[in-house]
Motif scaffolding. Structure first.
Motif, short mmCIF file in Angstrom:
data_model
loop_
_atom_site.label_atom_id
_atom_site.label_comp_id
_atom_site.label_asym_id
_atom_site.label_seq_id
_atom_site.Cartn_x
_atom_site.Cartn_y
_atom_site.Cartn_z
N LEU A 81 -0.70 10.19 -8.51
CA LEU A 81 -0.11 11.18 -9.42
C LEU A 81 0.06 12.48 -8.65
N SER A 82 1.18 13.15 -8.88
CA SER A 82 1.41 14.38 -8.13
C SER A 82 1.92 15.50 -9.01
N GLU A 83 1.53 16.68 -8.63
CA GLU A 83 2.09 17.88 -9.21
C GLU A 83 3.58 17.89 -8.84
N LYS A 84 4.42 18.37 -9.77
CA LYS A 84 5.86 18.35 -9.52
C LYS A 84 6.27 19.65 -8.84
N LYS A 85 6.56 19.56 -7.57
CA LYS A 85 6.94 20.73 -6.77
C LYS A 85 7.99 20.29 -5.78
N ASP A 86 8.59 21.21 -5.06
CA ASP A 86 9.57 20.80 -4.04
C ASP A 86 8.96 19.75 -3.12
N HIS A 87 9.69 18.70 -2.86
CA HIS A 87 9.31 17.65 -1.91
C HIS A 87 8.04 16.88 -2.30
N TYR A 88 7.74 16.86 -3.59
CA TYR A 88 6.53 16.15 -3.99
C TYR A 88 6.67 14.64 -3.84
N ILE A 89 7.89 14.14 -3.92
CA ILE A 89 8.04 12.68 -3.78
C ILE A 89 7.89 12.26 -2.31
N GLU A 90 8.50 13.02 -1.42
CA GLU A 90 8.30 12.73 0.02
C GLU A 90 6.80 12.79 0.34
N ASN A 91 6.15 13.80 -0.23
CA ASN A 91 4.70 13.95 -0.01
C ASN A 91 3.95 12.72 -0.55
N GLY A 92 4.40 12.22 -1.69
CA GLY A 92 3.77 11.02 -2.27
C GLY A 92 3.97 9.80 -1.39
N GLY A 93 5.14 9.68 -0.78
CA GLY A 93 5.39 8.56 0.14
C GLY A 93 4.48 8.65 1.35
N TYR A 94 4.34 9.86 1.84
CA TYR A 94 3.51 10.11 3.03
C TYR A 94 2.04 9.77 2.74
N VAL A 95 1.55 10.27 1.62
CA VAL A 95 0.14 10.06 1.27
C VAL A 95 -0.10 8.59 0.88
N GLY A 96 0.81 8.03 0.08
CA GLY A 96 0.64 6.65 -0.37
C GLY A 96 0.56 5.70 0.82
N GLU A 97 1.47 5.87 1.77
CA GLU A 97 1.46 4.96 2.92
C GLU A 97 0.25 5.22 3.81
N SER A 98 -0.17 6.47 3.87
CA SER A 98 -1.34 6.80 4.67
C SER A 98 -2.58 6.05 4.12
N ILE A 99 -2.68 5.98 2.81
CA ILE A 99 -3.80 5.26 2.18
C ILE A 99 -3.65 3.75 2.43
N SER A 100 -2.42 3.29 2.37
CA SER A 100 -2.16 1.87 2.60
C SER A 100 -2.56 1.47 4.03
N VAL A 101 -2.27 2.35 4.99
CA VAL A 101 -2.64 2.06 6.39
C VAL A 101 -4.17 2.09 6.53
N LYS A 102 -4.79 3.05 5.86
CA LYS A 102 -6.26 3.13 5.91
C LYS A 102 -6.86 1.84 5.33
N ALA A 103 -6.33 1.41 4.19
CA ALA A 103 -6.83 0.18 3.57
C ALA A 103 -6.69 -0.99 4.56
N HIS A 104 -5.54 -1.05 5.20
CA HIS A 104 -5.29 -2.11 6.18
C HIS A 104 -6.33 -2.07 7.30
N SER A 105 -6.70 -0.86 7.73
CA SER A 105 -7.69 -0.73 8.81
C SER A 105 -9.05 -1.25 8.35
#
Ligand SMILES: Cc1cc2nc3c(=O)[nH]c(=O)nc-3n(C[C@H](O)[C@H](O)[C@H](O)COP(=O)(O)O)c2cc1C
Length: 290
Positions: A81-105
């Protein structure tokens, strides 16, 4: 031993078929802790990450979220869930994938799940929040382990001879790098040697392996001297949300591999003048100095 980001990217795939076995609490905690503190594209955007189990999510979202409304059946789901601000969706993609890579590790598989609108997800899952859903991800242990394929680049012989088959051998192939990286202007394809000479072969080759909606691989890069420009395609069957998420994910891969192989970069999401003859169906989404 911590694996390099490059190795994690190479060995990672979207997993859609899960064992029923739940992820143990200690591992879930590691993923949660990472999610709280992981690097963001924009630190000023407030994010709240919820981990939910199959019985809270599957029946509620099946028929609604996922390709053609078919939800991947997994023991756990993550909702960003994200606060709605400029570029919040790009930020969500960045963070979501970062967590996915961590999970993979940590040996935990995952897959992004597409959805139509945040409000419906919040209602169906009974989430109390003032934020918007920017990512849904399935998490668990996949039934199959993918074989990791690695290889070396043979320089001076062009792409056809580059012995680098990672990901091309498994379910979701990727376009060759020469199709997605241009020098100075749109369409002027860069050779392997040119990219190696500029020390961007590795970061861009790993960026190419980023997951994207429908595996559409919408990213094209333009190298303009010391500036790297990221453009993303606007497709009829994807929406702005998916474009921005896909952009955020590729920015993560680029930044992490740049850090390992070249230098620290910082993505600038402000507009850049289009002097590169970029076609109408692509737009510049970010740039960085290398
Ligand atoms: C924003 C986003 C949404 C996605 N949604 C789904 C989905 O709903 N169902 C699914 O099976 N895969 C989904 N995927 C996974 C992509 O299809 C996958 O990343 C792509 O085919 C590349 O495959 P790979 O990740 O195995 O390399 C999604 C990926 C992204 C980035």
């Amino acid at each position: 031993m911590t694996m390099e980001y490059k190795d994690l990217i190479e060995s990672k795939n979207s997993v859609r078929d899960y064992k029923e076995k739940e992820v143990d609490a200690a591992t879930v905690k590691k993923i949660r802790d990472f999610a709280q503190s992981c690097e963001r594209l924009d630190d000023s955007i407030g994010i709240d990450i919820r981990f939910m189990d199959n019985d809270t999510v599957y029946r509620q979202l099946d028929g609604y979220a996922g390709y053609k409304g078919i939800l991947i059946n997994a023991p756990h789901y993550m909702i960003v869930l994200s606060e709605k601000k400029d570029h919040y969706i790009e930020n969500g993609g960045y963070v979501g994938e970062s967590i996915s890579v961590k999970a993979h590790s940590l040996g935990v598989d995952s897959c992004w799940i597409t959805f139509k609108d945040s409000r419906t997800v919040i209602e169906k899952l009974n989430i109390v929040t003032d934020k918007e859903v920017v990512a849904i991800m399935a998490l668990g242990y996949g039934k199959k382990r993918f074989k990791k394929v690695t290889g070396n680049v043979t320089l001076g012989k062009g792409y056809a001879n580059a012995d680098f088959q990672v990901k091309d051998s498994v379910t979701s192939p990727r376009m060759p790098l020469e199709e997605i990286v241009f020098l100075d202007t749109w369409g002027n394809k860069a050779t392997v040697d040119e990219l190696v000479n500029r020390a961007v072969y590795e970061p861009l080759n790993y960026a190419r392996m980023a997951p994207s909606t429908l595996n559409r691989q919408p990213w094209r890069f333009i190298i303009d001297g010391g500036l790297l420009i990221l453009t993303v395609r606007d497709d009829e069957d994807t929406n702005l949300y998916e474009e921005q998420i896909d952009a955020g994910i590729v920015m993560l891969y680029c930044k992490k591999v740049m850090r390992e192989t070249l230098c620290e970069i910082s993505w600038n999401l402000e507009p850049v003048e289009n002097k590169y003859n970029i076609p109408d169906n692509y737009k510049i989404v970010a740039s960085c100095s290398m």
